[in-house]
Design an enzyme around this catalytic site. Structure first.
Site, PDB file in Angstrom:
ATOM      1  N   ARG A  77      36.046  40.066  28.414  1.00 53.74           N
ATOM      2  CA  ARG A  77      36.431  40.620  30.156  1.00 53.74           C
ATOM      3  C   ARG A  77      35.323  39.701  30.443  1.00 53.74           C
ATOM      4  O   ARG A  77      35.266  38.576  31.610  1.00 53.74           O
ATOM      5  CB  ARG A  77      36.113  42.081  30.790  1.00 53.74           C
ATOM      6  CG  ARG A  77      36.704  41.895  32.061  1.00 53.74           C
ATOM      7  CD  ARG A  77      37.533  40.934  32.603  1.00 53.74           C
ATOM      8  NE  ARG A  77      37.989  40.881  33.898  1.00 53.74           N
ATOM      9  CZ  ARG A  77      39.391  40.640  34.420  1.00 53.74           C
ATOM     10  NH1 ARG A  77      39.979  40.185  33.803  1.00 53.74           N
ATOM     11  NH2 ARG A  77      39.419  40.345  35.756  1.00 53.74           N
TER      12      ARG A  77
ATOM     13  N   CYS B  35      38.701  45.308  27.791  1.00 54.89           N
ATOM     14  CA  CYS B  35      39.190  46.508  27.637  1.00 54.89           C
ATOM     15  C   CYS B  35      40.636  46.189  28.031  1.00 54.89           C
ATOM     16  O   CYS B  35      40.984  45.255  29.448  1.00 54.89           O
ATOM     17  CB  CYS B  35      38.323  48.109  28.792  1.00 54.89           C
ATOM     18  SG  CYS B  35      36.549  48.388  28.437  1.00 54.89           S
TER      19      CYS B  35
ATOM     20  N   ARG C  11      44.184  42.588  35.954  1.00 53.80           N
ATOM     21  CA  ARG C  11      42.800  42.378  36.379  1.00 53.80           C
ATOM     22  C   ARG C  11      42.744  40.968  36.683  1.00 53.80           C
ATOM     23  O   ARG C  11      42.217  40.355  36.323  1.00 53.80           O
ATOM     24  CB  ARG C  11      41.488  42.722  35.429  1.00 53.80           C
ATOM     25  CG  ARG C  11      41.449  43.819  35.090  1.00 53.80           C
ATOM     26  CD  ARG C  11      40.300  44.876  34.809  1.00 53.80           C
ATOM     27  NE  ARG C  11      40.115  44.227  32.980  1.00 53.80           N
ATOM     28  CZ  ARG C  11      38.940  44.726  33.097  1.00 53.80           C
ATOM     29  NH1 ARG C  11      38.442  45.777  33.322  1.00 53.80           N
ATOM     30  NH2 ARG C  11      38.550  44.264  31.899  1.00 53.80           N
ATOM     31  N   PRO C  12      43.370  40.738  37.790  1.00 48.41           N
ATOM     32  CA  PRO C  12      43.592  38.636  38.075  1.00 48.41           C
ATOM     33  C   PRO C  12      42.011  37.980  38.491  1.00 48.41           C
ATOM     34  O   PRO C  12      41.466  39.092  38.897  1.00 48.41           O
ATOM     35  CB  PRO C  12      44.755  38.918  39.475  1.00 48.41           C
ATOM     36  CG  PRO C  12      44.083  39.965  40.158  1.00 48.41           C
ATOM     37  CD  PRO C  12      43.608  41.586  38.791  1.00 48.41           C
ATOM     38  N   ILE C  13      42.464  36.880  38.723  1.00 47.63           N
ATOM     39  CA  ILE C  13      41.054  36.545  39.003  1.00 47.63           C
ATOM     40  C   ILE C  13      40.831  35.191  39.989  1.00 47.63           C
ATOM     41  O   ILE C  13      40.454  34.364  40.122  1.00 47.63           O
ATOM     42  CB  ILE C  13      40.325  35.448  37.754  1.00 47.63           C
ATOM     43  CG1 ILE C  13      41.469  34.066  36.984  1.00 47.63           C
ATOM     44  CG2 ILE C  13      39.256  36.413  36.551  1.00 47.63           C
ATOM     45  CD1 ILE C  13      40.880  33.273  36.200  1.00 47.63           C
ATOM     46  N   ASP C  14      42.026  35.667  41.141  1.00 44.58           N
ATOM     47  CA  ASP C  14      42.355  34.917  41.997  1.00 44.58           C
ATOM     48  C   ASP C  14      41.366  35.248  42.848  1.00 44.58           C
ATOM     49  O   ASP C  14      41.101  33.844  43.353  1.00 44.58           O
ATOM     50  CB  ASP C  14      43.977  35.886  42.599  1.00 44.58           C
ATOM     51  CG  ASP C  14      43.700  37.390  42.675  1.00 44.58           C
ATOM     52  OD1 ASP C  14      43.127  37.807  42.522  1.00 44.58           O
ATOM     53  OD2 ASP C  14      44.071  37.116  43.982  1.00 44.58           O
ATOM     54  N   GLN C  15      40.750  35.892  43.063  1.00 46.13           N
ATOM     55  CA  GLN C  15      39.269  35.906  44.025  1.00 46.13           C
ATOM     56  C   GLN C  15      38.091  34.662  43.312  1.00 46.13           C
ATOM     57  O   GLN C  15      37.577  34.265  43.905  1.00 46.13           O
ATOM     58  CB  GLN C  15      39.344  37.152  44.046  1.00 46.13           C
ATOM     59  CG  GLN C  15      39.541  38.361  44.969  1.00 46.13           C
ATOM     60  CD  GLN C  15      40.675  37.749  46.159  1.00 46.13           C
ATOM     61  OE1 GLN C  15      39.665  37.564  47.411  1.00 46.13           O
ATOM     62  NE2 GLN C  15      41.032  37.573  46.664  1.00 46.13           N
TER      63      GLN C  15
ATOM     64  N   ARG D 228      31.077  48.023  22.093  1.00 46.11           N
ATOM     65  CA  ARG D 228      30.449  46.871  22.923  1.00 46.11           C
ATOM     66  C   ARG D 228      29.612  47.193  24.193  1.00 46.11           C
ATOM     67  O   ARG D 228      29.085  46.019  24.370  1.00 46.11           O
ATOM     68  CB  ARG D 228      32.360  46.778  23.595  1.00 46.11           C
ATOM     69  CG  ARG D 228      33.571  46.176  23.150  1.00 46.11           C
ATOM     70  CD  ARG D 228      34.158  45.896  23.583  1.00 46.11           C
ATOM     71  NE  ARG D 228      34.254  45.097  25.196  1.00 46.11           N
ATOM     72  CZ  ARG D 228      34.709  46.166  25.833  1.00 46.11           C
ATOM     73  NH1 ARG D 228      35.560  46.708  26.385  1.00 46.11           N
ATOM     74  NH2 ARG D 228      34.238  45.172  27.025  1.00 46.11           N
TER      75      ARG D 228
END
Length: 427
Positions: free
Chosen positions: A93, A117, A122-126, A397
């Site tokens: 991630r 995980c 879990r978007p990365i729009d922000q 991890r």
């Protein structure tokens, strides 16, 4: 491929030292890309996520040298590319921090969509919203995120949701931008503060980290530095929970007690004794565990990364407890594994109802993700009989030598090879 074999029923006693914070390390190591000199990073945890992000920097062209098992030296000056290695980046991630770091240095970054995980959407729009405010445009193509800008200019960014990743990524992109960037509704986690402190030690001008408004005054150059990463509060919390689950008496060393306050408060509510010292906490339990309700929240609330571990304790507590997961959609994926060990947990969306049982029974289980794997280790330590945990690469991890550390506390945990699966013979 290995698995953990745990014979439960032993009280954990003694002292355990916590390693450097995983979540800080996987942001700070990419941040070294922004430096004009050599960065020496100390208290680096020896975990596979760190090995992966370090290898990505090496593949980008950075000079990387291990001074010892916990000290890393990075020379980012030879880096000439803005494209991150796909094979390694897609498995973790934290690879998205390469977007902010490469964008900040080259005004162009191409990185694969992050992995890690499977905890739901879990978007990365922000992140992209923040980059756009600084003047960058993006496109998504073949699973890669391509972000570029003619120039980066400071601006105000209001995050629609509190996001640790977006807060860190915007800091990385803005630290060498022209003018002032203001992040509102920023994440306040300790590793955000650690990242800001690392960058400030290189000459950045970041103010307000640890509050919900962070101001970044852009600078032209960042110099090399020597910096020590904070201790890992989630690793510390995991050993605290393990001590409580086994009726143990454990001194958890190399911690910042203030970072553990929400965890300590819940343990004390359950009847566990937590004593704080300057850089350690002592966790002891002698009586039964009491029920309580847990609601995960952004810092300084109870951390989502400790939710599976606390669920194991609630499984052994008297009465009915309720867990409200407010961060990730799929954080309860471990419940079916825990139920194989006798736990009584029912899940409805983001709510789990936990009915306490007298004891857990050892069983063969698989770690579905990093923190769930740690929870299953705790369950195995306090269960009757033998527990076998497969898929332990997920656990490694984020936990350095977890089996060795637990053995020093008296836990009966061994690493053994998983025999290869037998294939059907042609007749």
């Amino acid at each position: 491929m290995d698995k953990f074999v745990i014979r439960g029923g032993r009280r954990l006693r003694g002292e355990v030292a916590v390693s450097g914070a995983k979540n800080a390390a996987i942001a700070i190591i990419p941040a070294a890309i922004l430096s004009d000199g050599v960065c020496r990073i100390e208290n680096v945890p020896d975990i596979t996520d760190v090995a992966s992000i370090t290898r990505i920097l090496y593949d980008l062209g950075a000079g990387v040298r291990n001074i010892d098992s916990s000290t890393l030296e990075i020379d980012p000056r030879p880096i000439r590319t803005h494209v991150a290695t796909e094979d390694l980046a897609r498995h973790m991630r934290g690879s998205y921090y390469l977007l902010g770091a490469l964008l900040g240095r080259f005004h162009h970054a191409v990185v694969t969509m992050p992995g890690g995980c499977d905890l739901g959407v879990r978007p990365i729009d922000q992140h992209l919203k923040g980059f756009a405010a600084l003047g960058a445009k993006h496109r998504l193509e073949n699973g890669m995120v391509d972000v570029r800008a003619e120039r980066l200019t400071g601006n105000s960014v209001y995050l629609d949701v509190v996001s640790v990743g977006a807060t860190a990524n915007i800091i990385l992109a803005a630290v060498k931008a022209e003018g002032v960037t203001v992040i509102e509704n920023a994440a306040k986690e300790p590793h955000i503060v650690d990242l800001a402190n690392f960058l400030n030690s290189m000459g950045a001008d970041i103010r307000g980290a640890g509050t919900d408004v962070i101001k970044i005054y852009g600078v032209r150059h960042l110099s090399g530095t020597t910096y020590s990463i904070i201790p890992d509060p989630i690793e510390a919390g995991t050993y605290m929970a393990a001590a409580a689950a086994t009726c143990g008496d454990v001194l958890v060393k190399n911690v910042i007690p203030k970072h553990l306050e929400s965890i300590s408060a819940k343990l004390e509510e359950m009847g566990v004794t937590v004593e704080e010292f300057d850089d350690s906490v002592r966790v002891t339990r002698t009586g039964k565990l009491s029920k309580c309700n847990v609601k995960t929240m952004p810092h300084p609330g109870f951390p989502t990364d400790m939710q599976p571990q606390i669920c194991v304790l609630l499984s052994l507590a008297e009465g009915t407890s309720i867990i409200n997961e407010n961060v990730w959609d799929n954080r309860f994926r471990y419940v079916d594994e825990l139920k194989r060990m006798g736990a009584q947990v029912s899940v409805d969306g983001k709510i789990a109802v936990v009915e306490g049982v007298d004891h857990l029974e050892g069983a063969p289980v698989k770690a579905p993700d990093l923190r769930a794997g740690a929870a299953l280790v705790i369950a195995g330590l306090c269960a009757r009989g033998t527990t076998q945990i497969e898929n332990i690469d997920q656990i490694e991890r984020g936990y350095e030598s977890i089996d060795a550390k637990l053995r020093l506390l008296g836990g009966d945990i061994r690493r053994v090879p998983v025999p290869p699966a037998r294939t059907a013979q042609a007749i």
